[in-house]
Design a protein around this motif. Structure first.
Motif, PDB file in Angstrom:
ATOM      1  N   ILE A 265       0.735   3.372 -20.466  1.00  0.00           N
ATOM      2  CA  ILE A 265       0.173   2.051 -20.762  1.00  0.00           C
ATOM      3  C   ILE A 265       1.162   0.963 -20.347  1.00  0.00           C
ATOM      4  N   SER A 266       2.436   1.182 -20.673  1.00  0.00           N
ATOM      5  CA  SER A 266       3.484   0.241 -20.273  1.00  0.00           C
ATOM      6  C   SER A 266       3.530   0.099 -18.756  1.00  0.00           C
ATOM      7  N   LEU A 267       3.468   1.208 -18.051  1.00  0.00           N
ATOM      8  CA  LEU A 267       3.503   1.185 -16.587  1.00  0.00           C
ATOM      9  C   LEU A 267       2.276   0.483 -16.023  1.00  0.00           C
ATOM     10  N   SER A 268       1.132   0.647 -16.673  1.00  0.00           N
ATOM     11  CA  SER A 268      -0.097   0.010 -16.213  1.00  0.00           C
ATOM     12  C   SER A 268       0.034  -1.509 -16.209  1.00  0.00           C
ATOM     13  N   PHE A 269       0.671  -2.060 -17.241  1.00  0.00           N
ATOM     14  CA  PHE A 269       0.912  -3.508 -17.268  1.00  0.00           C
ATOM     15  C   PHE A 269       1.882  -3.910 -16.158  1.00  0.00           C
ATOM     16  N   PHE A 270       2.868  -3.067 -15.897  1.00  0.00           N
ATOM     17  CA  PHE A 270       3.851  -3.333 -14.852  1.00  0.00           C
ATOM     18  C   PHE A 270       3.207  -3.289 -13.467  1.00  0.00           C
ATOM     19  N   LEU A 271       2.193  -2.436 -13.315  1.00  0.00           N
ATOM     20  CA  LEU A 271       1.497  -2.274 -12.033  1.00  0.00           C
ATOM     21  C   LEU A 271       0.426  -3.330 -11.795  1.00  0.00           C
ATOM     22  N   ASN A 272      -0.018  -3.943 -12.861  1.00  0.00           N
ATOM     23  CA  ASN A 272      -1.226  -4.765 -12.802  1.00  0.00           C
ATOM     24  C   ASN A 272      -1.196  -5.820 -11.711  1.00  0.00           C
ATOM     25  N   ASP A 273      -0.109  -6.567 -11.593  1.00  0.00           N
ATOM     26  CA  ASP A 273      -0.044  -7.656 -10.623  1.00  0.00           C
ATOM     27  C   ASP A 273      -0.013  -7.161  -9.182  1.00  0.00           C
ATOM     28  N   LEU A 274       0.462  -5.948  -8.960  1.00  0.00           N
ATOM     29  CA  LEU A 274       0.517  -5.429  -7.592  1.00  0.00           C
ATOM     30  C   LEU A 274      -0.873  -5.264  -6.988  1.00  0.00           C
ATOM     31  N   CYS A 275      -1.846  -5.024  -7.833  1.00  0.00           N
ATOM     32  CA  CYS A 275      -3.203  -4.793  -7.331  1.00  0.00           C
ATOM     33  C   CYS A 275      -3.843  -6.063  -6.768  1.00  0.00           C
ATOM     34  N   TYR A 276      -3.261  -7.229  -7.064  1.00  0.00           N
ATOM     35  CA  TYR A 276      -3.871  -8.484  -6.618  1.00  0.00           C
ATOM     36  C   TYR A 276      -3.016  -9.205  -5.577  1.00  0.00           C
ATOM     37  N   LEU A 277      -1.948  -8.533  -5.104  1.00  0.00           N
ATOM     38  CA  LEU A 277      -1.114  -9.136  -4.072  1.00  0.00           C
ATOM     39  C   LEU A 277      -1.630  -8.726  -2.695  1.00  0.00           C
ATOM     40  N   LYS A 278      -2.121  -9.669  -1.915  1.00  0.00           N
ATOM     41  CA  LYS A 278      -2.635  -9.382  -0.583  1.00  0.00           C
ATOM     42  C   LYS A 278      -1.482  -9.488   0.415  1.00  0.00           C
ATOM     43  N   SER A 279      -0.703  -8.422   0.484  1.00  0.00           N
ATOM     44  CA  SER A 279       0.480  -8.415   1.328  1.00  0.00           C
ATOM     45  C   SER A 279       0.793  -6.976   1.707  1.00  0.00           C
ATOM     46  N   PRO A 280       1.812  -6.755   2.539  1.00  0.00           N
ATOM     47  CA  PRO A 280       2.201  -5.384   2.899  1.00  0.00           C
ATOM     48  C   PRO A 280       2.628  -4.528   1.718  1.00  0.00           C
ATOM     49  N   ILE A 281       2.719  -5.144   0.546  1.00  0.00           N
ATOM     50  CA  ILE A 281       3.099  -4.363  -0.643  1.00  0.00           C
ATOM     51  C   ILE A 281       2.093  -3.236  -0.889  1.00  0.00           C
ATOM     52  N   TYR A 282       0.853  -3.422  -0.438  1.00  0.00           N
ATOM     53  CA  TYR A 282      -0.146  -2.377  -0.584  1.00  0.00           C
ATOM     54  C   TYR A 282       0.304  -1.099   0.117  1.00  0.00           C
ATOM     55  N   LYS A 283       0.959  -1.244   1.268  1.00  0.00           N
ATOM     56  CA  LYS A 283       1.417  -0.075   2.012  1.00  0.00           C
ATOM     57  C   LYS A 283       2.442   0.702   1.197  1.00  0.00           C
ATOM     58  N   LYS A 284       3.313  -0.021   0.517  1.00  0.00           N
ATOM     59  CA  LYS A 284       4.332   0.649  -0.297  1.00  0.00           C
ATOM     60  C   LYS A 284       3.692   1.405  -1.452  1.00  0.00           C
ATOM     61  N   VAL A 285       2.704   0.779  -2.091  1.00  0.00           N
ATOM     62  CA  VAL A 285       2.000   1.459  -3.176  1.00  0.00           C
ATOM     63  C   VAL A 285       1.247   2.674  -2.639  1.00  0.00           C
ATOM     64  N   SER A 286       0.644   2.524  -1.453  1.00  0.00           N
ATOM     65  CA  SER A 286      -0.077   3.633  -0.834  1.00  0.00           C
ATOM     66  C   SER A 286       0.858   4.791  -0.525  1.00  0.00           C
ATOM     67  N   HIS A 287       2.080   4.477  -0.079  1.00  0.00           N
ATOM     68  CA  HIS A 287       3.053   5.530   0.182  1.00  0.00           C
ATOM     69  C   HIS A 287       3.400   6.273  -1.108  1.00  0.00           C
ATOM     70  N   THR A 288       3.510   5.519  -2.194  1.00  0.00           N
ATOM     71  CA  THR A 288       3.779   6.147  -3.491  1.00  0.00           C
ATOM     72  C   THR A 288       2.637   7.088  -3.867  1.00  0.00           C
ATOM     73  N   LEU A 289       1.409   6.610  -3.675  1.00  0.00           N
ATOM     74  CA  LEU A 289       0.244   7.438  -3.970  1.00  0.00           C
ATOM     75  C   LEU A 289       0.244   8.713  -3.138  1.00  0.00           C
ATOM     76  N   PHE A 290       0.582   8.572  -1.852  1.00  0.00           N
ATOM     77  CA  PHE A 290       0.582   9.736  -0.959  1.00  0.00           C
ATOM     78  C   PHE A 290       1.616  10.758  -1.420  1.00  0.00           C
TER      79      PHE A 290
END
Length: 316
Positions: A265-290
């Motif tokens: 739950i704590s991590l979910s709050f920490f992650l929340n803002d990343l989902c709305y950043l329209k930038s290359p940060i998505y690629k970094k999150v995608s790499h984490t997912l992979f």
């Protein structure tokens, strides 16, 4: 009462029904953890990447995945009860700005009672979290309504005759002769307390990784998200610290599932803002997912091998 009644009922049902019910509650648990920041911030957006990250971490960082999530009795004790906890807080945050209606006086008390009657350590945390939210929330009427019921649920669990019966077990004779202060001293002055966090390496690494993304992007989470992330993070630590009053050591690994849920739950709050950043940060999150997916796939293959291979051998 909650866990024992639930397991008793499910074991009387056909396997296809209770397995479907278990899977539904499991998905519901992960969904609510991923969506709690959105509910609190009134955004109500489906956060798929949050859902995937939370699910993979629940699978990979779980202290005892089989006994907490697949074994029916363990599921009732550790997954279902945590579902009631996250449901209670999700509904409370959803209703805090709403005009009070009659059904609120039924839903919040029932979920508060179920959440308080979860596990010995998380029951204490549920009461403490409700108190914290009463203190920091401007609109606190929902939490004021829920507090007495979480307290009743926790006391019904901790002071029940069954707890006294467990203490009569001969293997606990030495522990029963120790005072509470002595048990706490033995717990915190040794490796026992720190050992309860050994299973959460993947969660801590994800915290660090996401923190580095924020740092290099020169951005920071919203203050609201950071505050609630810290609250749930320390509540996870408190839930493990509560084992200091236990008569049984070392702590059962499956009992640590409550702390895992609070860390997620704590991590979910920490992650929340990343989902709305329209930038290359998505690629970094995608790499984490992979990376998580590869590890997750290997663990699934290993599990299937352990389950299916004996079946194939027996069939032949």
């Amino acid at each position: 009462m909650v866990a024992d009644a639930a397991s008793l009922i499910m074991l009387q049902l056909p396997p296809i029904i209770y397995n479907f019910f278990k899977a539904t509650i499991w998905v519901g648990l992960i969904t609510l953890i991923a969506q709690l920041p959105s509910i609190l911030n009134k955004e109500y957006k489906w956060e798929f990447k949050n859902f995937v990250i939370i699910f993979l971490l629940y699978w990979n960082a779980n202290p005892n995945l089989g006994q907490t999530s697949f074994w029916t009795v363990g599921y009732s004790n550790y997954l279902l009860t945590n579902f009631f906890i996250i449901s209670y807080f999700s509904l409370a945050f959803f209703l805090r700005d709403k005009k009070t209606q009659i059904w609120h006086f039924f839903a919040i008390p029932i979920l508060g009672l179920l959440a308080g009657n979860s596990n010995e350590n998380t029951s204490i945390v549920v009461v403490l979290l409700t108190l914290v939210f009463i203190l920091i929330e401007k609109k606190r009427k929902v939490f004021v309504l829920g507090l007495p019921f979480t307290l009743v649920g926790a006391l019904a669990l901790l002071l029940s005759p069954g707890q006294k019966g467990r203490l009569q077990h001969s293997s606990l004779q030495v522990a029963r002769e120790q005072s509470l202060l002595l048990r706490l001293w033995n717990y915190f002055s040794s490796h026992l307390f720190m050992d309860t966090f050994n299973s959460f390496l993947w969660v801590f690494l994800t915290f660090i990784f996401i923190g580095l993304i924020y740092y290099f992007k020169r951005q920071r989470p919203r203050k609201n998200n950071m505050v609630y992330s810290l609250i749930f993070f320390f509540s996870a630590i408190i839930s493990n610290a509560a084992f200091g009053g236990s008569y049984v050591f070392p702590v059962s690994l499956r009992s640590l599932n409550g702390a895992l849920i609070l860390f997620l739950i704590s991590l979910s709050f920490f992650l929340n803002d990343l989902c709305y950043l329209k930038s290359p940060i998505y690629k970094k999150v995608s790499h984490t997912l992979f990376f998580c997916y590869v590890y997750h796939s290997l663990s699934v293959i290993t599990m299937l091998q352990k389950v299916l291979l004996p079946c194939i051998v027996n069939f032949k």
